[in-house]
Scaffold this motif. Structure first.
Motif, PDB file in Angstrom:
ATOM      1  N   VAL A 211       0.849  -1.187   0.000  1.00  0.00           N
ATOM      2  CA  VAL A 211       0.000   0.000   0.000  1.00  0.00           C
ATOM      3  C   VAL A 211       0.887   1.240   0.000  1.00  0.00           C
ATOM      4  CG1 VAL A 211      -1.688   1.346   1.318  1.00  0.00           C
ATOM      5  CG2 VAL A 211      -1.894  -1.157   1.190  1.00  0.00           C
ATOM      6  N   ILE A 212       0.625   2.148  -0.927  1.00  0.00           N
ATOM      7  CA  ILE A 212       1.228   3.479  -0.903  1.00  0.00           C
ATOM      8  C   ILE A 212       0.227   4.371  -0.175  1.00  0.00           C
ATOM      9  CG2 ILE A 212       2.123   5.413  -2.249  1.00  0.00           C
ATOM     10  CD1 ILE A 212       3.750   2.925  -2.710  1.00  0.00           C
ATOM     11  N   ALA A 213       0.603   4.886   0.987  1.00  0.00           N
ATOM     12  CA  ALA A 213      -0.328   5.657   1.814  1.00  0.00           C
ATOM     13  C   ALA A 213       0.153   7.091   1.967  1.00  0.00           C
ATOM     14  CB  ALA A 213      -0.461   4.997   3.189  1.00  0.00           C
ATOM     15  N   THR A 214      -0.715   8.038   1.639  1.00  0.00           N
ATOM     16  CA  THR A 214      -0.405   9.456   1.841  1.00  0.00           C
ATOM     17  C   THR A 214      -1.492  10.064   2.729  1.00  0.00           C
ATOM     18  OG1 THR A 214      -1.527  10.014  -0.250  1.00  0.00           O
ATOM     19  CG2 THR A 214       0.861   9.708  -0.322  1.00  0.00           C
ATOM     20  N   PRO A 215      -1.164  11.101   3.533  1.00  0.00           N
ATOM     21  CA  PRO A 215      -2.074  11.605   4.564  1.00  0.00           C
ATOM     22  C   PRO A 215      -3.066  12.669   4.093  1.00  0.00           C
ATOM     23  CG  PRO A 215       0.062  12.641   4.807  1.00  0.00           C
ATOM     24  CD  PRO A 215       0.197  11.671   3.668  1.00  0.00           C
ATOM     25  N   HIS A 216      -3.960  12.275   3.188  1.00  0.00           N
ATOM     26  CA  HIS A 216      -5.018  13.166   2.677  1.00  0.00           C
ATOM     27  C   HIS A 216      -4.415  14.474   2.158  1.00  0.00           C
ATOM     28  CE1 HIS A 216      -9.590  14.011   3.087  1.00  0.00           C
ATOM     29  NE2 HIS A 216      -9.087  14.731   2.098  1.00  0.00           N
ATOM     30  N   ILE A 217      -3.447  14.329   1.267  1.00  0.00           N
ATOM     31  CA  ILE A 217      -2.736  15.503   0.748  1.00  0.00           C
ATOM     32  C   ILE A 217      -2.899  15.675  -0.761  1.00  0.00           C
ATOM     33  CG2 ILE A 217      -0.986  15.568   2.568  1.00  0.00           C
ATOM     34  CD1 ILE A 217       0.905  14.121   0.551  1.00  0.00           C
ATOM     35  N   ALA A 218      -3.788  14.883  -1.373  1.00  0.00           N
ATOM     36  CA  ALA A 218      -3.919  14.958  -2.833  1.00  0.00           C
ATOM     37  C   ALA A 218      -4.251  16.370  -3.300  1.00  0.00           C
ATOM     38  CB  ALA A 218      -4.985  13.977  -3.319  1.00  0.00           C
ATOM     39  N   GLY A 219      -5.085  17.067  -2.539  1.00  0.00           N
ATOM     40  CA  GLY A 219      -5.462  18.410  -2.927  1.00  0.00           C
ATOM     41  C   GLY A 219      -4.683  19.502  -2.232  1.00  0.00           C
ATOM     42  N   VAL A 220      -3.668  19.116  -1.477  1.00  0.00           N
ATOM     43  CA  VAL A 220      -2.897  20.097  -0.704  1.00  0.00           C
ATOM     44  C   VAL A 220      -1.709  20.563  -1.538  1.00  0.00           C
ATOM     45  CG1 VAL A 220      -1.687  20.537   1.464  1.00  0.00           C
ATOM     46  CG2 VAL A 220      -3.648  19.016   1.441  1.00  0.00           C
ATOM     47  N   THR A 221      -1.973  21.539  -2.402  1.00  0.00           N
ATOM     48  CA  THR A 221      -0.922  22.112  -3.250  1.00  0.00           C
ATOM     49  C   THR A 221      -1.062  23.630  -3.266  1.00  0.00           C
ATOM     50  OG1 THR A 221      -2.203  22.134  -5.304  1.00  0.00           O
ATOM     51  CG2 THR A 221      -1.055  20.076  -4.758  1.00  0.00           C
ATOM     52  N   ASP A 222      -0.046  24.290  -3.795  1.00  0.00           N
ATOM     53  CA  ASP A 222      -0.106  25.750  -3.888  1.00  0.00           C
ATOM     54  C   ASP A 222      -1.278  26.204  -4.757  1.00  0.00           C
ATOM     55  OD1 ASP A 222       1.068  24.612  -6.148  1.00  0.00           O
ATOM     56  OD2 ASP A 222       2.577  26.189  -6.398  1.00  0.00           O
ATOM     57  N   VAL A 223      -1.454  25.564  -5.893  1.00  0.00           N
ATOM     58  CA  VAL A 223      -2.524  25.943  -6.819  1.00  0.00           C
ATOM     59  C   VAL A 223      -3.892  25.739  -6.181  1.00  0.00           C
ATOM     60  CG1 VAL A 223      -3.663  25.307  -8.988  1.00  0.00           C
ATOM     61  CG2 VAL A 223      -1.177  25.554  -8.904  1.00  0.00           C
ATOM     62  N   SER A 224      -4.082  24.579  -5.571  1.00  0.00           N
ATOM     63  CA  SER A 224      -5.365  24.257  -4.964  1.00  0.00           C
ATOM     64  C   SER A 224      -5.704  25.201  -3.819  1.00  0.00           C
ATOM     65  CB  SER A 224      -5.337  22.808  -4.458  1.00  0.00           C
ATOM     66  OG  SER A 224      -6.550  22.473  -3.830  1.00  0.00           O
ATOM     67  N   TYR A 225      -4.753  25.392  -2.920  1.00  0.00           N
ATOM     68  CA  TYR A 225      -5.030  26.235  -1.755  1.00  0.00           C
ATOM     69  C   TYR A 225      -5.272  27.691  -2.133  1.00  0.00           C
ATOM     70  CZ  TYR A 225      -4.580  23.098   2.246  1.00  0.00           C
ATOM     71  OH  TYR A 225      -4.825  22.150   3.198  1.00  0.00           O
ATOM     72  N   GLU A 226      -4.531  28.173  -3.106  1.00  0.00           N
ATOM     73  CA  GLU A 226      -4.750  29.552  -3.550  1.00  0.00           C
ATOM     74  C   GLU A 226      -6.146  29.716  -4.138  1.00  0.00           C
ATOM     75  OE1 GLU A 226      -1.612  30.442  -6.239  1.00  0.00           O
ATOM     76  OE2 GLU A 226      -0.046  30.294  -4.698  1.00  0.00           O
ATOM     77  N   GLY A 227      -6.565  28.753  -4.954  1.00  0.00           N
ATOM     78  CA  GLY A 227      -7.885  28.827  -5.574  1.00  0.00           C
ATOM     79  C   GLY A 227      -9.014  28.686  -4.568  1.00  0.00           C
ATOM     80  N   ILE A 228      -8.882  27.726  -3.656  1.00  0.00           N
ATOM     81  CA  ILE A 228      -9.917  27.527  -2.639  1.00  0.00           C
ATOM     82  C   ILE A 228     -10.003  28.749  -1.731  1.00  0.00           C
ATOM     83  CG2 ILE A 228     -10.602  26.168  -0.625  1.00  0.00           C
ATOM     84  CD1 ILE A 228      -9.314  23.742  -1.961  1.00  0.00           C
ATOM     85  N   ALA A 229      -8.844  29.269  -1.315  1.00  0.00           N
ATOM     86  CA  ALA A 229      -8.832  30.418  -0.405  1.00  0.00           C
ATOM     87  C   ALA A 229      -9.494  31.640  -1.026  1.00  0.00           C
ATOM     88  CB  ALA A 229      -7.400  30.736   0.013  1.00  0.00           C
ATOM     89  N   ARG A 230      -9.242  31.876  -2.316  1.00  0.00           N
ATOM     90  CA  ARG A 230      -9.866  33.019  -2.982  1.00  0.00           C
ATOM     91  C   ARG A 230     -11.388  32.878  -3.017  1.00  0.00           C
ATOM     92  NH1 ARG A 230      -5.538  32.497  -6.657  1.00  0.00           N
ATOM     93  NH2 ARG A 230      -6.910  31.392  -8.124  1.00  0.00           N
ATOM     94  N   ALA A 231     -11.863  31.679  -3.360  1.00  0.00           N
ATOM     95  CA  ALA A 231     -13.309  31.441  -3.413  1.00  0.00           C
ATOM     96  C   ALA A 231     -13.921  31.520  -2.017  1.00  0.00           C
ATOM     97  CB  ALA A 231     -13.588  30.077  -4.046  1.00  0.00           C
ATOM     98  N   PHE A 232     -13.215  30.995  -1.029  1.00  0.00           N
ATOM     99  CA  PHE A 232     -13.675  31.044   0.362  1.00  0.00           C
ATOM    100  C   PHE A 232     -13.804  32.500   0.816  1.00  0.00           C
ATOM    101  CE2 PHE A 232     -13.419  31.014   4.909  1.00  0.00           C
ATOM    102  CZ  PHE A 232     -13.879  29.777   5.343  1.00  0.00           C
ATOM    103  N   ALA A 233     -12.775  33.294   0.545  1.00  0.00           N
ATOM    104  CA  ALA A 233     -12.779  34.701   0.960  1.00  0.00           C
ATOM    105  C   ALA A 233     -13.909  35.473   0.284  1.00  0.00           C
ATOM    106  CB  ALA A 233     -11.429  35.341   0.641  1.00  0.00           C
ATOM    107  N   GLU A 234     -14.179  35.156  -0.978  1.00  0.00           N
ATOM    108  CA  GLU A 234     -15.282  35.812  -1.669  1.00  0.00           C
ATOM    109  C   GLU A 234     -16.615  35.483  -1.004  1.00  0.00           C
ATOM    110  OE1 GLU A 234     -17.800  37.810  -4.362  1.00  0.00           O
ATOM    111  OE2 GLU A 234     -15.729  38.117  -3.695  1.00  0.00           O
ATOM    112  N   ASN A 235     -16.782  34.232  -0.577  1.00  0.00           N
ATOM    113  CA  ASN A 235     -18.024  33.878   0.106  1.00  0.00           C
ATOM    114  C   ASN A 235     -18.133  34.554   1.471  1.00  0.00           C
ATOM    115  OD1 ASN A 235     -19.522  32.472  -1.694  1.00  0.00           O
ATOM    116  ND2 ASN A 235     -19.320  30.482  -0.709  1.00  0.00           N
ATOM    117  N   MET A 236     -17.007  34.784   2.133  1.00  0.00           N
ATOM    118  CA  MET A 236     -17.052  35.522   3.397  1.00  0.00           C
ATOM    119  C   MET A 236     -17.493  36.965   3.150  1.00  0.00           C
ATOM    120  SD  MET A 236     -16.338  33.184   5.570  1.00  0.00           S
ATOM    121  CE  MET A 236     -17.103  32.074   4.365  1.00  0.00           C
TER     122      MET A 236
END
Length: 327
Positions: A276-301
């Motif tokens: 088993v190759i096991a990674t700790p729920h990091i598939a979406g934890v990247t610079d591109v992903s976090y920047e995009g999610i954060a921008r959308a999150f901030a807009e909803n705030m």
């Protein structure tokens, strides 16, 4: 506003938001300690913590905003009943889907090239013949992509460059990926039959309670002997006990997992003694992903604070809770 994260995991998410929401207070507590802070929250971010009717009734918050896609831990019916809006951030819009798709391919390649064999030999100082072990190329193989939502579509786009045969199984049979040839496409009703053709199975489909152990004993037994199985969706979709038996028997040659039946997962579980190759729920934890999610999150705030309906709502309460006046 006070934005309460129900957990201290994914710390980079809060760092991104600190810069985008300088006038808001971002709090984070482990799940067992969020209770005393619910009443002061304007917005609740569930992460993987269960937000049920009890928590909803304890607070006066009017928005449950996920930092990402998954809402399986939120009682949406109870939220709607009590006037609480629930929103997510779609994966394709944020870049999250692309990041998860890349990670799925990483897991496929690591399994194909026997990464566990290589790392074990290096760790033990074992001398292995130069040019060994021989791996398996993706070219010419058949990949079954279960779920053709944001992640599934991004995965199919990337897989096309590897010259593989692509099979898709989806709960929306009409969905397709423009410009990409699909060898076989079917609904969930044809899942078992489609799995039988695959050298690789990648689980990308959204999790809902009725899909608990969607990939269970019948499904795994219908797969080819020697199949590689990858899950980058949600742990509840895959029966870990059946997977363990299949790995031990060799019916499943290896598994790549980024999500688990419980999180954080106990790495002492016997499953992790297998290939088993096991990674700790990091598939979406990247610079591109976090920047995009954060921008959308901030807009909803911003929208929520100004009285506008947030984007990407998963419900529509008849009488939404009003935001508390700022002191």
């Amino acid at each position: 506003m006070k934005i309460l994260f129900c957990g201290e995991s994914f710390p980079e998410a809060r760092k991104q938001l600190d810069a985008l929401l300088p006038n808001d207070e971002i709090l984070a507590f482990p799940p067992e300690k969020i209770g005393p802070h619910i009443k002061e929250a304007d917005v609740v971010v569930p992460l993987v913590t269960r937000v049920d009717e009890t928590i909803i009734c304890q607070g006066t918050f009017g928005l449950i905003q996920q930092f990402g896609v998954g809402l399986e831990s939120v009682d949406i019916e109870a939220a709607t009943k009590h006037g609480v809006r629930v929103a997510r951030i779609p994966s394709e819009e944020s870049g999250n889907a692309a990041s998860v798709a890349e990670h799925a391919i990483l897991l496929m390649l690591m399994l194909s090239r026997k990464w566990n064999v290589i790392t074990a030999a290096r760790k033990e100082g074992t001398k292995v013949p130069w040019g060994s072990p021989a791996g398996q190329a993706l070219r010419g193989k058949t990949v079954c992509v279960v779920g053709l939502g944001g992640v599934g579509r991004e995965l199919v786009r990337r897989l096309s460059g590897f010259e593989v045969q692509i099979i898709t199984v989806d709960d929306h049979p009409g969905r397709f990926v423009p410009g990409i040839a699909i060898s076989r496409s079917c609904s969930l009703a044809g899942l078992q039959e489609s799995l039988a053709y695959a050298d690789y199975v990648v689980i990308c489909i959204n999790y809902t309670p009725d899909r608990f152990h969607l990939i269970g004993e019948r499904e795994i037994s219908s797969m080819k002997p020697g199949v590689f199985l990858v899950n980058v969706a949600r742990g509840g979709l895959l029966d870990q006990d059946t997977l363990l038996k299949a790995l031990r028997s060799g019916h499943v040659a290896g598994a790549g997992l980024d999500v688990y039946w419980e999180e954080p997962v106990d790495m002492g579980h016997p499953l992790f003694s297998e290939n088993v190759i096991a990674t700790p729920h990091i598939a979406g934890v990247t610079d591109v992903s976090y920047e995009g999610i954060a921008r959308a999150f901030a807009e909803n705030m911003r929208r929520y604070a100004s009285g506008e309906p947030p984007l990407y709502l998963a419900n529509a309460p008849a009488s939404p809770r009003a935001i508390k006046p700022r002191v």
